[in-house]
Design a protein around this motif. Structure first.
Motif, mmCIF file in Angstrom:
data_model
loop_
_atom_site.group_PDB
_atom_site.id
_atom_site.type_symbol
_atom_site.label_atom_id
_atom_site.label_comp_id
_atom_site.label_asym_id
_atom_site.label_seq_id
_atom_site.Cartn_x
_atom_site.Cartn_y
_atom_site.Cartn_z
ATOM 1 N N ARG A 215 58.741 45.739 30.704
ATOM 2 C CA ARG A 215 59.343 46.644 31.693
ATOM 3 C C ARG A 215 59.100 48.100 31.343
ATOM 4 O O ARG A 215 58.869 48.938 32.238
ATOM 5 C CB ARG A 215 60.847 46.361 31.800
ATOM 6 C CG ARG A 215 61.177 45.023 32.472
ATOM 7 C CD ARG A 215 62.658 44.902 32.782
ATOM 8 N NE ARG A 215 63.462 44.786 31.578
ATOM 9 C CZ ARG A 215 63.779 43.635 30.992
ATOM 10 N NH1 ARG A 215 63.324 42.493 31.505
ATOM 11 N NH2 ARG A 215 64.534 43.601 29.914
ATOM 12 N N LEU A 216 59.130 48.416 30.063
ATOM 13 C CA LEU A 216 58.875 49.798 29.641
ATOM 14 C C LEU A 216 57.441 50.200 29.964
ATOM 15 O O LEU A 216 57.188 51.306 30.476
ATOM 16 C CB LEU A 216 59.144 49.951 28.143
ATOM 17 C CG LEU A 216 58.919 51.350 27.561
ATOM 18 C CD1 LEU A 216 59.797 52.387 28.249
ATOM 19 C CD2 LEU A 216 59.172 51.337 26.048
ATOM 20 N N ILE A 217 56.480 49.334 29.670
ATOM 21 C CA ILE A 217 55.074 49.632 29.968
ATOM 22 C C ILE A 217 54.878 49.822 31.467
ATOM 23 O O ILE A 217 54.166 50.735 31.907
ATOM 24 C CB ILE A 217 54.163 48.512 29.421
ATOM 25 C CG1 ILE A 217 54.165 48.529 27.885
ATOM 26 C CG2 ILE A 217 52.731 48.671 29.944
ATOM 27 C CD1 ILE A 217 53.480 47.340 27.251
ATOM 28 N N GLN A 218 55.519 48.975 32.270
ATOM 29 C CA GLN A 218 55.406 49.116 33.720
ATOM 30 C C GLN A 218 55.979 50.460 34.185
ATOM 31 O O GLN A 218 55.406 51.126 35.059
ATOM 32 C CB GLN A 218 56.120 47.966 34.433
ATOM 33 C CG GLN A 218 55.893 47.967 35.941
ATOM 34 C CD GLN A 218 56.494 46.746 36.621
ATOM 35 O OE1 GLN A 218 57.364 46.073 36.064
ATOM 36 N NE2 GLN A 218 56.029 46.445 37.822
ATOM 37 N N THR A 219 57.063 50.879 33.579
ATOM 38 C CA THR A 219 57.653 52.183 33.914
ATOM 39 C C THR A 219 56.688 53.312 33.598
ATOM 40 O O THR A 219 56.534 54.259 34.380
ATOM 41 C CB THR A 219 58.968 52.377 33.145
ATOM 42 O OG1 THR A 219 59.895 51.370 33.529
ATOM 43 C CG2 THR A 219 59.577 53.751 33.441
ATOM 44 N N TRP A 220 56.024 53.223 32.455
ATOM 45 C CA TRP A 220 55.040 54.253 32.090
ATOM 46 C C TRP A 220 53.875 54.270 33.082
ATOM 47 O O TRP A 220 53.379 55.339 33.448
ATOM 48 C CB TRP A 220 54.528 54.003 30.679
ATOM 49 C CG TRP A 220 55.494 54.394 29.594
ATOM 50 C CD1 TRP A 220 56.448 55.364 29.657
ATOM 51 C CD2 TRP A 220 55.602 53.812 28.285
ATOM 52 N NE1 TRP A 220 57.136 55.430 28.471
ATOM 53 C CE2 TRP A 220 56.643 54.503 27.604
ATOM 54 C CE3 TRP A 220 54.920 52.794 27.635
ATOM 55 C CZ2 TRP A 220 57.008 54.193 26.293
ATOM 56 C CZ3 TRP A 220 55.280 52.488 26.328
ATOM 57 C CH2 TRP A 220 56.314 53.179 25.663
ATOM 58 N N ARG B 227 52.398 45.906 39.067
ATOM 59 C CA ARG B 227 52.997 44.592 39.264
ATOM 60 C C ARG B 227 52.921 43.826 37.956
ATOM 61 O O ARG B 227 52.122 44.162 37.067
ATOM 62 C CB ARG B 227 52.283 43.801 40.361
ATOM 63 C CG ARG B 227 50.857 43.374 40.014
ATOM 64 C CD ARG B 227 50.170 42.738 41.211
ATOM 65 N NE ARG B 227 48.798 42.357 40.927
ATOM 66 C CZ ARG B 227 48.393 41.109 40.664
ATOM 67 N NH1 ARG B 227 49.294 40.118 40.631
ATOM 68 N NH2 ARG B 227 47.133 40.830 40.440
ATOM 69 N N VAL B 228 53.762 42.817 37.830
ATOM 70 C CA VAL B 228 53.675 41.866 36.732
ATOM 71 C C VAL B 228 53.197 40.554 37.340
ATOM 72 O O VAL B 228 53.828 40.020 38.259
ATOM 73 C CB VAL B 228 55.028 41.671 36.031
ATOM 74 C CG1 VAL B 228 54.920 40.623 34.932
ATOM 75 C CG2 VAL B 228 55.521 42.990 35.447
ATOM 76 N N ASP B 229 52.066 40.053 36.876
ATOM 77 C CA ASP B 229 51.520 38.849 37.509
ATOM 78 C C ASP B 229 52.201 37.600 36.955
ATOM 79 O O ASP B 229 53.120 37.669 36.141
ATOM 80 C CB ASP B 229 49.991 38.798 37.395
ATOM 81 C CG ASP B 229 49.480 38.640 35.964
ATOM 82 O OD1 ASP B 229 50.273 38.242 35.082
ATOM 83 O OD2 ASP B 229 48.291 38.902 35.730
ATOM 84 N N ALA B 230 51.743 36.431 37.405
ATOM 85 C CA ALA B 230 52.441 35.180 37.107
ATOM 86 C C ALA B 230 52.487 34.847 35.622
ATOM 87 O O ALA B 230 53.460 34.254 35.143
ATOM 88 C CB ALA B 230 51.790 34.031 37.883
ATOM 89 N N ILE B 231 51.464 35.208 34.858
ATOM 90 C CA ILE B 231 51.432 34.912 33.430
ATOM 91 C C ILE B 231 52.162 35.969 32.613
ATOM 92 O O ILE B 231 52.370 35.815 31.411
ATOM 93 C CB ILE B 231 49.970 34.749 32.929
ATOM 94 C CG1 ILE B 231 49.908 34.021 31.570
ATOM 95 C CG2 ILE B 231 49.274 36.099 32.845
ATOM 96 C CD1 ILE B 231 50.284 32.572 31.647
ATOM 97 N N GLY B 232 52.563 37.069 33.265
ATOM 98 C CA GLY B 232 53.304 38.123 32.575
ATOM 99 C C GLY B 232 52.486 39.334 32.203
ATOM 100 O O GLY B 232 52.987 40.235 31.513
ATOM 101 N N ASN B 233 51.219 39.411 32.642
ATOM 102 C CA ASN B 233 50.440 40.628 32.428
ATOM 103 C C ASN B 233 51.052 41.770 33.230
ATOM 104 O O ASN B 233 51.406 41.598 34.399
ATOM 105 C CB ASN B 233 48.993 40.452 32.913
ATOM 106 C CG ASN B 233 48.235 39.385 32.163
ATOM 107 O OD1 ASN B 233 48.340 39.272 30.949
ATOM 108 N ND2 ASN B 233 47.442 38.596 32.883
ATOM 109 N N VAL B 234 51.147 42.947 32.615
ATOM 110 C CA VAL B 234 51.569 44.143 33.347
ATOM 111 C C VAL B 234 50.310 44.855 33.817
ATOM 112 O O VAL B 234 49.434 45.189 33.010
ATOM 113 C CB VAL B 234 52.407 45.082 32.464
ATOM 114 C CG1 VAL B 234 52.881 46.288 33.276
ATOM 115 C CG2 VAL B 234 53.601 44.345 31.880
ATOM 116 N N ARG B 235 50.235 45.102 35.145
ATOM 117 C CA ARG B 235 48.988 45.605 35.725
ATOM 118 C C ARG B 235 49.259 46.838 36.582
ATOM 119 O O ARG B 235 50.170 46.854 37.411
ATOM 120 C CB ARG B 235 48.330 44.503 36.553
ATOM 121 C CG ARG B 235 48.075 43.259 35.715
ATOM 122 C CD ARG B 235 47.646 42.061 36.502
ATOM 123 N NE ARG B 235 46.299 42.201 37.049
ATOM 124 C CZ ARG B 235 45.564 41.190 37.499
ATOM 125 N NH1 ARG B 235 46.064 39.959 37.462
ATOM 126 N NH2 ARG B 235 44.355 41.394 37.982
ATOM 127 N N GLY B 236 48.453 47.873 36.358
ATOM 128 C CA GLY B 236 48.573 49.096 37.139
ATOM 129 C C GLY B 236 47.228 49.500 37.701
ATOM 130 O O GLY B 236 46.226 49.529 36.971
#
Length: 432
Positions: free
Chosen positions: A42-47, A56-65
């Motif tokens: 969640r912190l990485i997604q905020t950054w 978005r966070v995909d189904a396997i949990g990768n954080v993608r921007g």
């Protein structure tokens, strides 16, 4: 003029902030799917959102921007590394590459330049493979090569991968749709600590990676006969631990003999029902063999298996040989490496070329895209250890080189047919 030292400090601040999120307060520990892992995600997604990326966070949990190019039909260039850790980890392995990628993209956005391709920053969910004993879960989903049979694999607590994904909010049927389409790939770039001593000993801040070694991981079970340590004569014993010990020393000897093109390691040993007054009846150990030469890797695998069989035959021990994972050696793209070498030279550093003995997410990605990697010097080559460290000056130097590299890619792609075509000179993998 860009203040690379200031940018490196900002990256380091984020590395430290992420490292403070751990399932163990005494060390860095964010294995896939844990409470700390999800908090770090969640912190990485905020950054990412903070610099204007579509996240978005995909189904396997990768954080993608994503920073989307306005050009119709633009390809996708991925900058990535992983956010999971081993147990009792260092703070740079994986996260440094993600957060340097964040800095690179933020700098490009601030420049106001129209990009000829879409940039996607990915923090891969599970590269280390600690929890389910299989690596590259996140990058295999992005590459479209995820094996759905793995969903039934269980961790030590009995939780299946499929159940974990769903507990994190992932939809199993979405896994196949989370891949970057094969026609959309332009290239892949990863920054990572070296995890070895070459750059440290040569006093050089970074190196380009020419290839990633292939590896075979095996679980071997030695089965003898448990017995009383005080009553069974030495010449009548079937000691599984002694067989394993002899095997381990033979693996080391084999590695030394073939040190020019491979490494071989036994890193895990389990004496089943161990007691000080019991002759060990069952022992399980690991074997890890790696080489950049596919023929040498296969020959080593067969030779070591034969050594194991001979030891067991001599000691009247049975064994079970289970190949649990294998990956082929991977070559980085020559055209991308040419640009990377040019960028290092233009930044006034020596060009050092290294083969990576460690595995990286570029392995599955290489099946669908040209890849390039930049190694960064780490303190004494230490990694997977709390002593893992990177000098701020080396991070600043790496950002300078990476900026130059990305600018060359932009210039090259812009010059090709109005910025609508992929790199013609990048490897054949991009066109299949």
């Amino acid at each position: 003029m860009t203040d690379y030292q200031k940018r490196a400090k900002n990256v380091l601040t984020k590395i430290n902030e992420l490292a403070a999120i751990s399932d163990d307060p005494t060390c860095v520990n964010r294995t896939f799917g844990t409470t700390a892992f999800q908090q770090g995600s969640r912190l990485i997604q905020t950054w990412m959102q903070g610099i204007g990326l579509q996240t978005r966070v995909d189904a396997i949990g990768n954080v993608r921007g994503r920073f989307v190019s306005p050009i119709a039909g633009a390809k996708t260039f991925v900058i990535a590394s992983h956010m999971d850790t081993v147990v009792n980890a260092g703070k740079f392995d994986g996260p440094m590459g993600v957060l340097m990628g964040l800095d690179l993209i933020e700098n490009l956005i601030r420049s106001g330049e129209t990009l000829p391709f879409t940039l996607e920053l990915i923090a891969f969910s599970d590269e280390e493979g600690v929890r389910f004993h299989t690596t590259y879960l996140g990058s295999k989903v992005v590459a479209g090569s995820f094996d759905t049979s793995l969903l039934d694999r269980k961790d030590e607590s009995g939780t299946s991968l499929g159940d974990l994904i769903q507990s994190m909010g992932g939809v199993l049927s979405q896994l196949v749709n989370d891949a970057v389409k094969s026609d959309d790939w332009l290239g892949y770039f990863e920054i990572h600590i070296e995890q070895g001593p070459v750059l440290y000993e040569r006093n050089v801040p970074m190196a380009l990676v020419t290839a990633i070694a292939g590896q075979k991981r095996v679980e071997i079970t030695f089965t003898g006969m448990a017995g009383h340590a005080g009553t069974v004569p030495m010449d009548m014993r079937q000691d599984a631990l002694c067989a394993a010990a002899e095997f381990i020393l033979e693996v080391e000897r084999f590695g030394f003999i073939n040190t020019h093109n491979l490494v071989a390691t036994v890193g895990k040993l389990n004496v089943v029902n161990a007691a000080s007054n019991v002759i060990p009846g069952e022992v399980v150990c690991s074997l890890d063999v790696r080489s950049h030469d596919v023929a040498a890797l296969e020959a080593a695998y067969q030779s070591i298996q034969t050594v194991c069989a001979n030891i067991c035959a001599e000691r009247s021990i049975s064994f079970h040989w289970n190949l649990v994972q294998e990956t082929a050696p991977v070559a980085c793209d020559p055209a991308m490496n040419e640009l990377l070498a040019q960028s290092i030279t233009e930044s006034h550093y020596d060009v050092i070329r290294l083969v990576s003995g460690a595995g990286h997410d570029g392995v599955p990605i290489s099946q669908v895209s040209p890849i390039a990697m930049l190694f960064v010097r780490c303190f004494k080559g230490i990694s997977h250890n709390p002593l893992e460290d990177v000098d701020l000056s080396d991070m600043a130097a790496t950002l300078r080189v990476a900026d130059t590299f990305m600018n060359h890619i932009i210039e090259l792609e812009t010059s090709r047919n109005g910025a609508t075509r992929r790199f013609e000179t990048f490897g054949k993998l991009a066109n299949r």
